[in-house]
Design a protein around this motif. Sequence first.
Motif, PDB file in Angstrom:
ATOM      1  N   PRO A 139      71.197  21.061   6.175  1.00 18.01           N
ATOM      2  CA  PRO A 139      69.777  20.894   6.479  1.00 18.01           C
ATOM      3  C   PRO A 139      69.043  20.248   5.306  1.00 18.01           C
ATOM      4  O   PRO A 139      69.307  20.564   4.148  1.00 18.01           O
ATOM      5  N   VAL A 140      68.109  19.343   5.613  1.00 19.31           N
ATOM      6  CA  VAL A 140      67.290  18.712   4.578  1.00 19.31           C
ATOM      7  C   VAL A 140      65.830  18.758   5.009  1.00 19.31           C
ATOM      8  O   VAL A 140      65.523  18.880   6.191  1.00 19.31           O
ATOM      9  N   GLY A 141      64.943  18.649   4.046  1.00 21.69           N
ATOM     10  CA  GLY A 141      63.518  18.663   4.316  1.00 21.69           C
ATOM     11  C   GLY A 141      62.744  18.603   3.018  1.00 21.69           C
ATOM     12  O   GLY A 141      63.322  18.502   1.927  1.00 21.69           O
ATOM     13  N   VAL A 142      61.436  18.654   3.119  1.00 21.47           N
ATOM     14  CA  VAL A 142      60.582  18.586   1.939  1.00 21.47           C
ATOM     15  C   VAL A 142      60.741  19.859   1.106  1.00 21.47           C
ATOM     16  O   VAL A 142      60.581  20.965   1.619  1.00 21.47           O
ATOM     17  N   VAL A 143      61.069  19.691  -0.168  1.00 24.63           N
ATOM     18  CA  VAL A 143      61.192  20.824  -1.077  1.00 24.63           C
ATOM     19  C   VAL A 143      59.869  21.062  -1.804  1.00 24.63           C
ATOM     20  O   VAL A 143      59.375  22.184  -1.870  1.00 24.63           O
ATOM     21  N   ASP A 144      59.296  19.993  -2.353  1.00 24.35           N
ATOM     22  CA  ASP A 144      58.028  20.091  -3.073  1.00 24.35           C
ATOM     23  C   ASP A 144      57.041  19.096  -2.472  1.00 24.35           C
ATOM     24  O   ASP A 144      57.153  17.885  -2.692  1.00 24.35           O
ATOM     25  N   PRO A 145      56.044  19.567  -1.692  1.00 22.34           N
ATOM     26  CA  PRO A 145      55.072  18.661  -1.070  1.00 22.34           C
ATOM     27  C   PRO A 145      54.301  17.813  -2.074  1.00 22.34           C
ATOM     28  O   PRO A 145      53.772  16.757  -1.728  1.00 22.34           O
ATOM     29  N   GLY A 146      54.239  18.264  -3.317  1.00 18.29           N
ATOM     30  CA  GLY A 146      53.570  17.480  -4.337  1.00 18.29           C
ATOM     31  C   GLY A 146      54.340  16.235  -4.724  1.00 18.29           C
ATOM     32  O   GLY A 146      53.776  15.288  -5.288  1.00 18.29           O
ATOM     33  N   GLU A 147      55.638  16.241  -4.442  1.00 19.45           N
ATOM     34  CA  GLU A 147      56.496  15.105  -4.771  1.00 19.45           C
ATOM     35  C   GLU A 147      56.892  14.295  -3.536  1.00 19.45           C
ATOM     36  O   GLU A 147      57.016  13.072  -3.598  1.00 19.45           O
ATOM     37  N   THR A 148      57.107  14.992  -2.430  1.00 15.04           N
ATOM     38  CA  THR A 148      57.678  14.363  -1.242  1.00 15.04           C
ATOM     39  C   THR A 148      56.834  14.673  -0.011  1.00 15.04           C
ATOM     40  O   THR A 148      56.477  15.827   0.227  1.00 15.04           O
ATOM     41  N   ALA A 149      56.532  13.633   0.766  1.00 17.16           N
ATOM     42  CA  ALA A 149      55.748  13.823   1.986  1.00 17.16           C
ATOM     43  C   ALA A 149      56.642  14.166   3.167  1.00 17.16           C
ATOM     44  O   ALA A 149      56.292  15.003   3.998  1.00 17.16           O
ATOM     45  N   ARG A 150      57.800  13.543   3.249  1.00 16.46           N
ATOM     46  CA  ARG A 150      58.742  13.848   4.332  1.00 16.46           C
ATOM     47  C   ARG A 150      60.128  13.342   3.972  1.00 16.46           C
ATOM     48  O   ARG A 150      60.294  12.475   3.110  1.00 16.46           O
ATOM     49  N   VAL A 151      61.109  13.900   4.646  1.00 18.23           N
ATOM     50  CA  VAL A 151      62.506  13.492   4.511  1.00 18.23           C
ATOM     51  C   VAL A 151      62.976  13.104   5.906  1.00 18.23           C
ATOM     52  O   VAL A 151      62.741  13.835   6.871  1.00 18.23           O
ATOM     53  N   PHE A 152      63.631  11.953   6.030  1.00 15.32           N
ATOM     54  CA  PHE A 152      64.013  11.492   7.363  1.00 15.32           C
ATOM     55  C   PHE A 152      65.265  10.621   7.296  1.00 15.32           C
ATOM     56  O   PHE A 152      65.659  10.169   6.215  1.00 15.32           O
ATOM     57  N   THR A 153      65.878  10.436   8.447  1.00 11.54           N
ATOM     58  CA  THR A 153      67.027   9.538   8.537  1.00 11.54           C
ATOM     59  C   THR A 153      66.652   8.320   9.374  1.00 11.54           C
ATOM     60  O   THR A 153      65.788   8.395  10.257  1.00 11.54           O
ATOM     61  N   VAL A 154      67.297   7.208   9.082  1.00 12.02           N
ATOM     62  CA  VAL A 154      67.079   5.956   9.805  1.00 12.02           C
ATOM     63  C   VAL A 154      68.416   5.456  10.320  1.00 12.02           C
ATOM     64  O   VAL A 154      69.375   5.328   9.549  1.00 12.02           O
ATOM     65  N   ALA A 155      68.485   5.191  11.617  1.00 14.25           N
ATOM     66  CA  ALA A 155      69.707   4.654  12.193  1.00 14.25           C
ATOM     67  C   ALA A 155      69.970   3.249  11.655  1.00 14.25           C
ATOM     68  O   ALA A 155      69.047   2.429  11.566  1.00 14.25           O
ATOM     69  N   VAL A 156      71.213   2.976  11.286  1.00 12.11           N
ATOM     70  CA  VAL A 156      71.574   1.634  10.826  1.00 12.11           C
ATOM     71  C   VAL A 156      71.262   0.610  11.918  1.00 12.11           C
ATOM     72  O   VAL A 156      70.868  -0.527  11.632  1.00 12.11           O
TER      73      VAL A 156
ATOM     74  N   LEU B 157      69.840   8.336   4.785  1.00 12.09           N
ATOM     75  CA  LEU B 157      68.849   9.340   4.432  1.00 12.09           C
ATOM     76  C   LEU B 157      67.794   8.724   3.513  1.00 12.09           C
ATOM     77  O   LEU B 157      68.128   8.130   2.490  1.00 12.09           O
ATOM     78  N   LEU B 158      66.522   8.874   3.897  1.00 13.91           N
ATOM     79  CA  LEU B 158      65.412   8.387   3.083  1.00 13.91           C
ATOM     80  C   LEU B 158      64.371   9.487   2.938  1.00 13.91           C
ATOM     81  O   LEU B 158      64.385  10.477   3.667  1.00 13.91           O
ATOM     82  N   MET B 159      63.477   9.305   1.997  1.00 14.52           N
ATOM     83  CA  MET B 159      62.356  10.219   1.820  1.00 14.52           C
ATOM     84  C   MET B 159      61.107   9.392   1.576  1.00 14.52           C
ATOM     85  O   MET B 159      61.188   8.215   1.191  1.00 14.52           O
ATOM     86  N   GLU B 160      59.965   9.986   1.844  1.00  8.24           N
ATOM     87  CA  GLU B 160      58.697   9.311   1.607  1.00  8.24           C
ATOM     88  C   GLU B 160      57.972  10.056   0.499  1.00  8.24           C
ATOM     89  O   GLU B 160      57.758  11.272   0.597  1.00  8.24           O
ATOM     90  N   ARG B 161      57.608   9.340  -0.535  1.00 10.66           N
ATOM     91  CA  ARG B 161      56.970   9.966  -1.691  1.00 10.66           C
ATOM     92  C   ARG B 161      55.560  10.423  -1.341  1.00 10.66           C
ATOM     93  O   ARG B 161      54.890   9.826  -0.501  1.00 10.66           O
ATOM     94  N   SER B 162      55.114  11.468  -1.997  1.00  9.92           N
ATOM     95  CA  SER B 162      53.780  12.009  -1.751  1.00  9.92           C
ATOM     96  C   SER B 162      52.708  10.971  -2.050  1.00  9.92           C
ATOM     97  O   SER B 162      52.829  10.181  -2.990  1.00  9.92           O
ATOM     98  N   GLY B 163      51.655  10.979  -1.243  1.00  6.58           N
ATOM     99  CA  GLY B 163      50.569  10.027  -1.438  1.00  6.58           C
ATOM    100  C   GLY B 163      49.733  10.310  -2.671  1.00  6.58           C
ATOM    101  O   GLY B 163      48.910   9.476  -3.068  1.00  6.58           O
TER     102      GLY B 163
END
Length: 220
Positions: free
Chosen positions: A140-157, A57-63
């Motif tokens: 379930p997971v997803g963006v809680v605060d768009p000001g902090e996080t741009a997206r939440v995603f998973t990456v296959a090993v 599980l990874l997330m992308e920080r807001s720009g």
Amino acid sequence: MAVTAEGLPSWLDPVAHAARTVQPDQLSRFLPPESGAGRQSAVLVLFGEGERGPELLLMERSGSLRSHAGQPSFPGGSLDPEDGDQATTGPLRAALREAREETGLDPRGVQVFGVLPRLYIPVSGFVVTPVLGWWRSPSPVGVVDPGETARVFTVAVADLTDPANRATAVHPSGHSGPAFLVESALVWGFTAGVIDRILHFAGWERPWDQAKQVPLDWRA
């Protein structure tokens, strides 16, 4: 809060073993100051079972953030007083709390099975404890605060170990380190370094072209 490897899927056994045996200097040359200085923090390195097998599980920080804008990362952040003792269970509680706040993750579905040695991020002064979790009961997971996080995603090993997705990121400062080009994202810096070492010590790493370079923007 217990740390236990009991009942893990067998594919996670090498990661649990690495967590018990790896030494700090095998993970990074940046280690916490002996003076004890630094901002105590923790990240959650969460392994789950997805449609394509093991995943992270990874997330992308807001720009718009002042630091590490747009950068993929593990969920995590600074320890709060309510997290408790920073030398024992504090980092575990902080990692799960931050993951809930940032991604909506339900911590009750996570089994903490290992803790890696504390590492240091010199540019920000953070002392980071990577907490290893097994997503036993996915929520379930997803963006809680768009000001902090741009997206939440998973990456296959499988994508992380694919040599075609690996490169060496080169910062304008001259610093270089591992990078992963996955899920329309460039994972680099501290997060990529931790993933790289986990893949290596779990025996999952495949030979890849370390001469393949990806330049980082000067704002990175």
